[in-house]
Design an enzyme around this catalytic site. Sequence first.
Site, mmCIF file in Angstrom:
data_model
loop_
_atom_site.group_PDB
_atom_site.id
_atom_site.type_symbol
_atom_site.label_atom_id
_atom_site.label_comp_id
_atom_site.label_asym_id
_atom_site.label_seq_id
_atom_site.Cartn_x
_atom_site.Cartn_y
_atom_site.Cartn_z
ATOM 1 N N GLY A 71 -23.725 80.182 104.504
ATOM 2 C CA GLY A 71 -23.585 78.758 104.747
ATOM 3 C C GLY A 71 -23.208 78.415 106.175
ATOM 4 N N SER A 199 -25.549 78.280 99.844
ATOM 5 C CA SER A 199 -25.015 79.640 99.973
ATOM 6 C C SER A 199 -25.080 80.355 98.636
ATOM 7 C CB SER A 199 -23.570 79.582 100.479
ATOM 8 O OG SER A 199 -23.024 80.877 100.593
ATOM 9 N N HIS A 201 -23.142 83.143 97.455
ATOM 10 C CA HIS A 201 -21.975 83.714 96.771
ATOM 11 C C HIS A 201 -21.119 82.681 96.041
ATOM 12 C CE1 HIS A 201 -18.488 82.864 99.591
ATOM 13 N NE2 HIS A 201 -19.517 82.520 100.348
ATOM 14 N N THR A 237 -34.612 91.003 110.834
ATOM 15 C CA THR A 237 -35.049 91.554 109.560
ATOM 16 C C THR A 237 -34.283 90.911 108.410
ATOM 17 O OG1 THR A 237 -35.558 93.672 110.617
ATOM 18 C CG2 THR A 237 -35.304 93.681 108.212
ATOM 19 N N CYS A 326 -11.743 79.833 104.122
ATOM 20 C CA CYS A 326 -11.995 80.142 105.528
ATOM 21 C C CYS A 326 -10.794 79.853 106.412
ATOM 22 C CB CYS A 326 -13.200 79.354 106.018
ATOM 23 S SG CYS A 326 -14.713 79.750 105.109
#
Length: 395
Positions: A71, A199, A201, A237, A326
Site C-alpha cells: 500500500g 494491499s 495482507h 521483476t 506503522c
Amino acid sequence: MRRIYLDHSATTPVDLEVATLMMTYYTEKYGNPSSVHGFGREAKQALEEARRQVAELIGATPQEIVFTSGGTEADNLAILGTAEAMRKKGKHLITSAIEHHAVLETFEYLEKNGFELTVIPVDAEGIVSVEDVRKAVRPDTILISVMHANNEVGAIQPIVEIGNLAKELGITFHVDAVQSLGKIPINVKEMNIDLLTVSSHKIYGPKGVGALYIRKGVRIVPLAHGGSQEKRRRSGTENTPGIIGFGKACELIGHRMAEDSKLQTKLRDKLMNGIVERIEYVKVNGPIGEKRLSNNVNVSIRFVEGESLLLSLDMLGIAASSGSACTSGSLDPSHVLLAMGLVHEIAHGSLRFSLGRQNTEEEIDYVLEQLPKIVERLRMMSPLYDQVIHANKAQ
C-alpha cells in the site's frame, strides 16, 4: 496461555488456500513471467489471472491494475506520479487530516518541493465534509486524495460524493482503500475514482504485495525505471507468488465479504458496548453504526496510558493496538484522534481492537472479563484518577 488476535487492521493471517497456491509458484512453477519459455509463460498466465481477480473485486479492468510492493508504494506512486505528470497544469493538492502516513508524508514531501497543500479537517467522528473539499478547490488543483475508511477509528468517508465532485471539476481523485478492501463493496467506475490503493495482507493474503488501480486515460509518471514490467509503470521483476496469492485472496474475500461483515459487526458491537458498560470514563472514537467499518473498535480510556493497556493485554495473550501499526514505535498521540478534537491526555489512552473472521464470541467475553481488571489496576496507580475519586466523594 490462550492467544486472541484482535489486530487485523495491522495484518491478517494468510488464508490456507492462498498459502498453498503460493507454494506451488515458489517450488514448482517458478519461472520469471518476463521470460519467453514455457516456465515464464506459465508464470505470466498465473500473474495475469491474479490481475483479473484484483480488478474484479473493485470493478476495474485488468489493464488498469499495476502491482506494487504494498500500500505504501502504491500511495507514493499515485501521489508522486500524478504530481509529476500534472506539474504544468497546477501545483495545488488536497488531502484530509486523518490519512495514513504513507499519504500525508508523501504530500509533505511534495510541499517541500514547490507544491501547495490544503489539509481538510474532519468532524468529531473523523469524517470529511464534502463541502469543505469543494471550498478548498482552486483553479490550479490537480489532485484530491481521501481515504475510503480510516485505519484507526473505522470512519467511512463520503467517497461517492467526493468522487462526483472531482469528476465535475475535472480533478484527479485518489483513494487509499487499504482498510476498506474486502469489508465494503468498491466499484471504482461508479464511485468516480481515478486512482485506488489496495494491499494484500489486510485481506488474508501475503505481505509485501499491493496494487494501484489507474483509470484508463489517467497519466502518472513512474517512480521506478529499468524494465518493461507492468507496462513500464512499475519496473522490476514481479513478486509472482505474492501477486498470485493476492489475486486468490481477492477472489476468496469477494465471496465471503457479506458473511464476514455480518459476524464482525455483531462482535464489534458486543465488544464496544461491553467496554462502555463495564468501564467508567470511556469514550468511543469514531462513528457508531453503518458509517464505521464492521471490524473496528476504538476507545479512549481516561486516566491510563494506551501503551500500558497494550502490554497488560499482551501478558494475557490478547493482541490489540493503540492505532496505526506503522507508528507503533512513536510515543506521540494519534494524529487521527487529535484531528477529531481529542486532547492529548485522552488520545494517549486510546485502544484499537480490529476483528477478523476467526474471532469468536467466547474471545470477546474473555476480553470483556479481563480489560476492566486491567483498567482498575492501572488507574489505582494514576494520581489523576485519584483526584477524580476524591472529588466525587467530596460531592
